[in-house]
Design a protein around this motif. Structure first.
Motif, PDB file in Angstrom:
ATOM      1  N   LEU A  48       0.829  -1.215   0.000  1.00 14.03           N
ATOM      2  CA  LEU A  48       0.000   0.000   0.000  1.00 14.03           C
ATOM      3  C   LEU A  48       0.858   1.258   0.000  1.00 14.03           C
ATOM      4  O   LEU A  48       0.537   2.230  -0.693  1.00 14.03           O
ATOM      5  N   ARG A  49       1.949   1.245   0.749  1.00 13.87           N
ATOM      6  CA  ARG A  49       2.853   2.410   0.749  1.00 13.87           C
ATOM      7  C   ARG A  49       3.440   2.632  -0.639  1.00 13.87           C
ATOM      8  O   ARG A  49       3.565   3.768  -1.090  1.00 13.87           O
ATOM      9  N   ASN A  50       3.795   1.540  -1.313  1.00 14.74           N
ATOM     10  CA  ASN A  50       4.325   1.674  -2.673  1.00 14.74           C
ATOM     11  C   ASN A  50       3.274   2.238  -3.624  1.00 14.74           C
ATOM     12  O   ASN A  50       3.584   3.072  -4.474  1.00 14.74           O
ATOM     13  N   GLN A  51       2.021   1.797  -3.491  1.00 10.93           N
ATOM     14  CA  GLN A  51       0.947   2.333  -4.336  1.00 10.93           C
ATOM     15  C   GLN A  51       0.753   3.823  -4.081  1.00 10.93           C
ATOM     16  O   GLN A  51       0.570   4.595  -5.018  1.00 10.93           O
ATOM     17  N   ILE A  52       0.780   4.215  -2.828  1.00  8.52           N
ATOM     18  CA  ILE A  52       0.633   5.638  -2.487  1.00  8.52           C
ATOM     19  C   ILE A  52       1.791   6.433  -3.066  1.00  8.52           C
ATOM     20  O   ILE A  52       1.594   7.509  -3.653  1.00  8.52           O
ATOM     21  N   SER A  53       3.009   5.913  -2.926  1.00 13.45           N
ATOM     22  CA  SER A  53       4.182   6.602  -3.466  1.00 13.45           C
ATOM     23  C   SER A  53       4.073   6.780  -4.972  1.00 13.45           C
ATOM     24  O   SER A  53       4.353   7.859  -5.502  1.00 13.45           O
ATOM     25  N   ARG A  54       3.673   5.703  -5.657  1.00 12.03           N
ATOM     26  CA  ARG A  54       3.516   5.808  -7.114  1.00 12.03           C
ATOM     27  C   ARG A  54       2.479   6.865  -7.477  1.00 12.03           C
ATOM     28  O   ARG A  54       2.663   7.632  -8.408  1.00 12.03           O
ATOM     29  N   VAL A  89       6.372   9.462  -6.502  1.00 11.67           N
ATOM     30  CA  VAL A  89       7.624   9.172  -5.810  1.00 11.67           C
ATOM     31  C   VAL A  89       8.093   7.784  -6.219  1.00 11.67           C
ATOM     32  O   VAL A  89       7.288   6.852  -6.341  1.00 11.67           O
ATOM     33  N   GLN A  90       9.390   7.623  -6.428  1.00 11.36           N
ATOM     34  CA  GLN A  90       9.940   6.309  -6.774  1.00 11.36           C
ATOM     35  C   GLN A  90       9.823   5.389  -5.563  1.00 11.36           C
ATOM     36  O   GLN A  90      10.396   5.663  -4.515  1.00 11.36           O
ATOM     37  N   PRO A  91       9.066   4.300  -5.680  1.00 12.47           N
ATOM     38  CA  PRO A  91       8.903   3.387  -4.539  1.00 12.47           C
ATOM     39  C   PRO A  91      10.184   2.603  -4.255  1.00 12.47           C
ATOM     40  O   PRO A  91      11.008   2.408  -5.146  1.00 12.47           O
ATOM     41  N   ILE A  92      10.316   2.163  -3.020  1.00 15.53           N
ATOM     42  CA  ILE A  92      11.445   1.321  -2.655  1.00 15.53           C
ATOM     43  C   ILE A  92      11.094  -0.132  -2.951  1.00 15.53           C
ATOM     44  O   ILE A  92       9.927  -0.483  -3.090  1.00 15.53           O
ATOM     45  N   GLN A  93      12.103  -0.965  -3.046  1.00 10.75           N
ATOM     46  CA  GLN A  93      11.886  -2.372  -3.324  1.00 10.75           C
ATOM     47  C   GLN A  93      11.166  -3.042  -2.154  1.00 10.75           C
ATOM     48  O   GLN A  93      11.311  -2.640  -1.001  1.00 10.75           O
ATOM     49  N   HIS A  94      10.418  -4.096  -2.467  1.00 12.40           N
ATOM     50  CA  HIS A  94       9.593  -4.790  -1.473  1.00 12.40           C
ATOM     51  C   HIS A  94      10.425  -5.290  -0.291  1.00 12.40           C
ATOM     52  O   HIS A  94      10.052  -5.092   0.864  1.00 12.40           O
ATOM     53  N   GLU A  95      11.538  -5.929  -0.555  1.00 11.61           N
ATOM     54  CA  GLU A  95      12.366  -6.465   0.530  1.00 11.61           C
ATOM     55  C   GLU A  95      12.907  -5.346   1.409  1.00 11.61           C
ATOM     56  O   GLU A  95      13.010  -5.484   2.630  1.00 11.61           O
ATOM     57  N   GLU A  96      13.254  -4.224   0.804  1.00 11.97           N
ATOM     58  CA  GLU A  96      13.727  -3.078   1.583  1.00 11.97           C
ATOM     59  C   GLU A  96      12.596  -2.527   2.447  1.00 11.97           C
ATOM     60  O   GLU A  96      12.801  -2.157   3.610  1.00 11.97           O
TER      61      GLU A  96
END
Length: 86
Positions: free
Chosen positions: A54-60, A64-71
């Protein structure tokens, strides 16, 4: 969801952990205030994964360039450990 005070939970810890392993969420309170939750570890990992996604979706959506899932998982685990230590 079951709730126990610290005093009630202490002698029932084994039972509480087994119930959490069976996917029941147990809340521990101190002076009527929730202070901890015992959950199944794989359920917790799934929650972490969902939060990261969800944080990656919000960033996109914000450009904003999302961070990798493992990170993201590592950062969430680090933050949880830091919060637990306080």
């Amino acid at each position: 969801m079951t709730t126990y005070t610290i005093t009630e939970a202490r002698p029932k810890l084994g039972d509480i952990v087994r119930r959490a392993a069976a996917h029941e969420q147990i809340v521990i309170t101190d002076h009527d205030r929730p202070i901890a939750m015992v959950v199944n570890f794989s359920d917790w990992e799934d929650m972490e994964d969902t939060i990261a996604a969800l944080r990656n979706q919000i960033s996109r959506a914000q450009g904003v360039q999302p961070i990798q899932h493992e990170e993201a998982k590592r950062l969430l685990r680090d933050a949880a450990a830091k919060a637990a230590a306080q």
